[in-house]
Motif scaffolding. Structure first.
Motif, PDB file in Angstrom:
ATOM      1  N   LYS A 146       3.665 -27.913  26.458  1.00 12.60           N
ATOM      2  CA  LYS A 146       3.424 -27.997  27.899  1.00 12.60           C
ATOM      3  C   LYS A 146       4.623 -28.513  28.701  1.00 12.60           C
ATOM      4  N   PRO A 147       5.331 -29.568  28.253  1.00  8.43           N
ATOM      5  CA  PRO A 147       6.464 -30.056  29.066  1.00  8.43           C
ATOM      6  C   PRO A 147       7.575 -29.028  29.244  1.00  8.43           C
ATOM      7  N   LEU A 148       7.600 -28.016  28.361  1.00  6.24           N
ATOM      8  CA  LEU A 148       8.685 -27.045  28.412  1.00  6.24           C
ATOM      9  C   LEU A 148       8.342 -25.786  29.200  1.00  6.24           C
ATOM     10  N   LEU A 149       7.090 -25.623  29.558  1.00  4.50           N
ATOM     11  CA  LEU A 149       6.662 -24.396  30.228  1.00  4.50           C
ATOM     12  C   LEU A 149       7.461 -24.080  31.487  1.00  4.50           C
ATOM     13  N   PRO A 150       7.767 -25.079  32.346  1.00  2.00           N
ATOM     14  CA  PRO A 150       8.553 -24.745  33.545  1.00  2.00           C
ATOM     15  C   PRO A 150      10.013 -24.377  33.241  1.00  2.00           C
ATOM     16  N   PHE A 151      10.433 -24.619  32.001  1.00  2.00           N
ATOM     17  CA  PHE A 151      11.842 -24.432  31.669  1.00  2.00           C
ATOM     18  C   PHE A 151      12.036 -23.431  30.529  1.00  2.00           C
TER      19      PHE A 151
END
Length: 282
Positions: A203-208
């Motif tokens: 989840k923390p990587l989804l925007p990136f």
């Protein structure tokens, strides 16, 4: 120089040639260029010695004396030199070793091509000659340390690259190398078993997602590396390594994340591949 003499005299060099990397600075460039050439001769067993900070003619003469003693009692030493100072280069070239002047050979040609004289100052490749670039590299190293192995999610938007992979696939050395050598703001994030439940990126990587690059390895190789860290554990078992690598590769494909198998690659090769495929250039 006395330590050098104690370390070299009396060693058995009867069968293996000694390669010297000589420099009036850190010796890193001499090692890098020399070892790149030597890599084309993988069957050779060589003794390697780096002598940095040869900054005076007297020191150069001491080095030459040591090399000449070895030349008289074994195979002819091989010398890779990146000494910049003309006087020091001239002394080193007088040794009985096979001398490769990695800088002097080309300086004259560059002076002609650029219509300018070389500075003759050592340490320009790794020193503070370009203060802006140096500060950029140090800031990148600090960023890589803070964002190693998912320790911090702060300022991920600043990352130019996010390496993702199962544990022990080479994330940390690669991000550190990219930071130190190229000034790339690189974070790395571990993939764990729970991440494979949905095959979506953590989840923390989804925007990136566009910044992500994946690493995989060979199951046997990964198991060997993990055994050194946690012997006889499930974490190091061939079954677990196979499972994680298979699922990581499926995740990369499902999310259009470029990736490379790092099992037989050096950190320099991994880094070059990442830079080229992610089009990261400083």
């Amino acid at each position: 120089m006395e330590d050098l003499q104690r370390n070299t005299v009396g060693e058995d060099h009867a069968s293996n040639p000694t390669v010297f990397f000589l420099s009036d600075s850190t010796g890193i460039t001499a090692e890098t260029l020399g070892n790149t050439l030597l890599s084309q001769f993988p069957g050779q067993r060589l003794e390697r010695k780096t002598i940095p900070f040869i900054t005076t003619v007297e020191q150069a003469r001491e080095v030459v004396a040591t090399i000449d003693r070895m030349a008289g009692s074994g195979p002819r030493p091989i010398i890779f030199s990146t000494a910049v100072g003309h006087d020091i280069r001239a002394v080193l070239a007088q040794s009985r070793g096979l001398f490769f002047d990695l800088f002097g050979t080309h300086i004259g040609q560059l002076e002609t091509a650029l219509g300018a004289s070389a500075s003759g100052q050592p340490g320009q490749a790794h020193g503070l000659g370009d203060a802006v670039r140096y500060q950029s590299r140090m800031a990148a190293v600090e960023y890589a340390i803070e964002h190693d192995d998912g320790q911090s999610l702060r300022a991920l938007e600043r990352a130019e690259l996010i390496l993702i992979a199962p544990s022990r696939c080479g994330k940390t050395p690669t991000t550190m190398y990219l930071a130190l050598q190229h000034g790339i703001l690189a974070a790395n994030f571990p993939l764990v078993e729970e991440d494979f439940d949905t095959m979506a990126l953590p989840k923390p990587l989804l925007p990136f997602a566009r910044k992500c690059f994946g690493l995989i390895s060979q199951p046997v190789r990964l198991s060997q590396i993990r055994q050194e860290r946690r012997p006889n554990s499930n974490y190091a078992s061939l079954t677990q390594c196979t499972y994680e690598l298979r699922n990581a590769e499926e995740m990369y494909r499902a999310n259009n994340v470029p990736y490379v198998n790092s099992a037989s690659m050096s950190v320099e090769e991994i880094s070059a591949t990442v830079l080229q495929r992610m089009q990261l250039h400083h």
